[in-house]
Design a protein around this motif. Structure first.
Motif, short mmCIF file in Angstrom:
data_model
loop_
_atom_site.label_atom_id
_atom_site.label_comp_id
_atom_site.label_asym_id
_atom_site.label_seq_id
_atom_site.Cartn_x
_atom_site.Cartn_y
_atom_site.Cartn_z
N THR A 64 0.84 -1.19 0.00
CA THR A 64 0.00 0.00 0.00
C THR A 64 0.88 1.24 0.00
O THR A 64 2.09 1.18 0.21
CB THR A 64 -0.92 0.08 1.24
N VAL A 65 0.24 2.39 -0.22
CA VAL A 65 0.88 3.69 -0.07
C VAL A 65 0.04 4.47 0.95
O VAL A 65 -0.99 5.04 0.58
CB VAL A 65 0.96 4.46 -1.41
N PRO A 66 0.43 4.45 2.22
CA PRO A 66 -0.40 5.09 3.25
C PRO A 66 -0.75 6.54 2.93
O PRO A 66 -1.83 7.00 3.30
CB PRO A 66 0.49 4.99 4.51
N MET A 67 0.13 7.23 2.24
CA MET A 67 -0.14 8.63 1.89
C MET A 67 -1.42 8.77 1.08
O MET A 67 -2.17 9.73 1.23
CB MET A 67 1.06 9.18 1.11
N ARG A 85 0.49 2.92 10.90
CA ARG A 85 0.22 1.88 11.91
C ARG A 85 -1.03 1.08 11.55
O ARG A 85 -1.05 -0.16 11.68
CB ARG A 85 0.09 2.50 13.30
N ALA A 86 -2.06 1.76 11.09
CA ALA A 86 -3.30 1.05 10.74
C ALA A 86 -3.06 0.04 9.63
O ALA A 86 -3.52 -1.11 9.70
CB ALA A 86 -4.37 2.07 10.31
N HIS A 87 -2.31 0.42 8.60
CA HIS A 87 -2.02 -0.50 7.50
C HIS A 87 -1.16 -1.67 7.98
O HIS A 87 -1.36 -2.81 7.57
CB HIS A 87 -1.31 0.24 6.37
N ALA A 88 -0.20 -1.37 8.85
CA ALA A 88 0.67 -2.43 9.37
C ALA A 88 -0.13 -3.44 10.19
O ALA A 88 0.06 -4.66 10.07
CB ALA A 88 1.78 -1.82 10.22
N GLU A 89 -1.03 -2.96 11.02
CA GLU A 89 -1.85 -3.84 11.86
C GLU A 89 -2.76 -4.72 11.01
O GLU A 89 -3.04 -5.87 11.37
CB GLU A 89 -2.68 -3.01 12.84
N ASP A 148 10.42 6.83 13.93
CA ASP A 148 9.11 6.38 14.42
C ASP A 148 8.43 5.47 13.39
O ASP A 148 7.79 4.48 13.75
CB ASP A 148 8.22 7.59 14.72
N VAL A 149 8.57 5.83 12.12
CA VAL A 149 8.03 4.98 11.05
C VAL A 149 8.67 3.59 11.11
O VAL A 149 7.98 2.56 11.05
CB VAL A 149 8.28 5.62 9.67
N LEU A 150 9.98 3.56 11.27
CA LEU A 150 10.70 2.29 11.31
C LEU A 150 10.27 1.43 12.49
O LEU A 150 10.19 0.20 12.39
CB LEU A 150 12.20 2.53 11.36
N GLU A 151 10.00 2.04 13.62
CA GLU A 151 9.55 1.27 14.79
C GLU A 151 8.23 0.58 14.51
O GLU A 151 8.02 -0.57 14.91
CB GLU A 151 9.44 2.20 16.01
N ILE A 152 7.33 1.28 13.83
CA ILE A 152 6.03 0.68 13.49
C ILE A 152 6.25 -0.49 12.53
O ILE A 152 5.69 -1.59 12.71
CB ILE A 152 5.10 1.72 12.85
N VAL A 200 7.05 -5.21 8.42
CA VAL A 200 6.64 -4.62 7.15
C VAL A 200 7.89 -4.13 6.43
O VAL A 200 8.72 -3.44 7.02
CB VAL A 200 5.66 -3.45 7.36
N THR A 201 8.04 -4.50 5.18
CA THR A 201 9.15 -4.01 4.37
C THR A 201 8.87 -2.58 3.94
O THR A 201 7.76 -2.29 3.47
CB THR A 201 9.36 -4.90 3.14
#
Length: 437
Positions: free
Chosen positions: A124-127, A151-155, A211-215, A221-222
């Motif tokens: 996906t592209v969260p943007m 975070r929503a997409h990762a979950e 912060d993005v990397l931590e999620i 997630v790659t």
């Protein structure tokens, strides 16, 4: 509870994961080799811990070139049933990845269904989803709001996400200095550029990159580092903006690896054929051998309606020169949202490019099916040919549309078929064309 958060962390610890074993089996190679290259970042295995239906694939050095299919609704075309048919078509024709690029309304219901049923990687592209997900206009969205969407997409179970973190202030300065014909053609890149210009702030995905990397690390997630400044016409390729962003992506790659987050780097775009090989080498050098994911490249700008072909030409050259992952392009590119027929044409064109490149690169067993096709053609066994064909229905339809008098030939040459003639002579038979027999 597994001993590692990500495939890269496991690889660095010397652990061969189930996903690595699956990739090794598909690629006819040793799991230890997959582990070693995953630890180095030269192979990535996008595999979100919440994507239970996934059949893992590897992307990177020495592996088959993978292809991605883009689907998703827009405000003008919002029929999710049609998009699900595109998903089924993508799986039928062997796409290893599907990106949901929906950018209208609440998209998570469809995405959850997609992740639940798809063995292919999901990206996906969260943007794209931020405005609909947050129900805010662009100027009202905060940096922390963007992270909420990630975070929503990762979950939900997304395996890889395009994050346009490289279009920071330095890259924007280079873009503004080096005047372009097409400016910014990346949808996500243009939205971030607009947000940065309107707010006066740094790119939130760059400013809060850790912060993005931590999620992403939490769910394995790659990160697919988006090329917001990719060229949108051949005249803009390899300019200051593109290269300035690529330099930023190289630094961001190393920062992600330091946190055991897997990385792909995205690339052009539109590019003349003579520039493609050099660009592939440049990317690999600047981004430390990370897998490279390209859209096209489209090698000319004047064939709207045929851009699946202009893309396949560029994609074959790119993959043969080092690209690892091709994003398909359909005949509808630049014109409208693709329909089912467009999607099929785009998939087949991209499969041709990827397969041709794999043959050129000497990927193990890449020639196997081609050799089987040659054997079937040598014997003039049409059913065997159809079994080997990537699109057997189309092959059979063409053959049957003008049936030959002799079923051991086709209607192009008839009894003058070169294969038939040579076979008969080598079998000691007499070749005759004028007798009734």
């Amino acid at each position: 509870m597994r001993e590692y958060k990500t495939q890269m962390e496991a690889a660095k610890k010397g652990i061969i994961t189930p996903e690595m074993k699956t990739v090794a089996e598909k690629e006819y190679t040793d799991p230890e080799k997959i582990r070693e290259l995953t630890a180095l970042g030269q192979i990535t295995i996008p595999a979100n811990v919440n994507h239970k239906s996934l059949s893992a694939e590897g992307i990177g050095k020495g592996l088959r070139t993978k292809i991605n299919v883009n689907i998703g609704i827009s405000g003008d075309c919002k029929n999710y049933d049609v998009e699900m048919e595109k998903v089924k078509l993508s799986l039928k024709f062997g796409a290893e990845a599907i990106m949901d690029l929906s950018n209208y309304g609440k998209t998570n219901t469809f995405r959850k269904q997609l992740i639940e049923m798809s063995p292919a990687m999901i990206g996906t592209v969260p943007m794209y989803d931020a405005i609909g997900y947050l129900e805010k206009d662009l100027l009202e969205i905060t940096a922390q709001d963007f992270l909420k969407v990630v975070r929503a997409h990762a979950e939900e179970g997304v395996d890889f996400m395009t994050i346009h973190a490289g279009i920071n202030r330095r890259a924007v300065e280079a873009f503004k200095r080096d005047k372009r014909k097409m400016n910014i053609v990346s949808r996500g890149g243009s939205l971030l550029f607009a947000w940065m210009e309107m707010t006066g702030n740094e790119n939130p995905f760059y400013e809060y990159y850790d912060d993005v990397l931590e999620i992403l690390r939490e769910f394995d997630v790659t990160i697919s580092l988006g090329d917001a400044l990719r060229p949108g016409c051949i005249d803009d390729s390899t300019d200051g903006g593109q290269i300035a962003e690529l330099i930023e992506l190289g630094a961001l790659t190393e920062r992600a690896w330091a946190k055991d987050v897997q990385v792909m780097v995205e690339g052009p775009g539109h590019m003349a054929m003579n520039e493609i090989a050099a660009n592939m080498q440049l990317q690999k050098r600047i981004c430390h051998g990370a897998p490279f994911y390209v859209l096209g490249p489209l090698v000319t700008d004047i064939f709207p309606g045929y851009d699946h072909i202009t893309s396949a030409i560029g994609g074959a050259i790119a993959a043969a020169s080092g690209a690892d992952f091709l994003c398909y392009v359909t005949p509808a590119e630049h014109l409208r949202l693709p329909d089912l027929a467009d999607v099929k044409e785009g998939i087949i064109a991209s499969r041709i490019a990827a397969h041709a490149a794999d043959i050129a690169k000497g990927v193990p067993h890449a020639r196997d099916l081609d050799n089987q096709m040659a054997e079937a053609r040598h014997k003039l066994e049409w059913e065997d040919m159809f079994k080997v064909a990537v699109d057997p229905d189309k092959a059979r339809e063409y053959f049957e549309s003008t049936p030959p008098a002799d079923r051991h030939t086709c209607s192009m040459c008839g009894k003058m078929c070169a294969v038939r003639t040579t076979n008969m002579i080598l079998e000691g038979k007499k070749v005759e064309f004028c007798s009734e027999k």
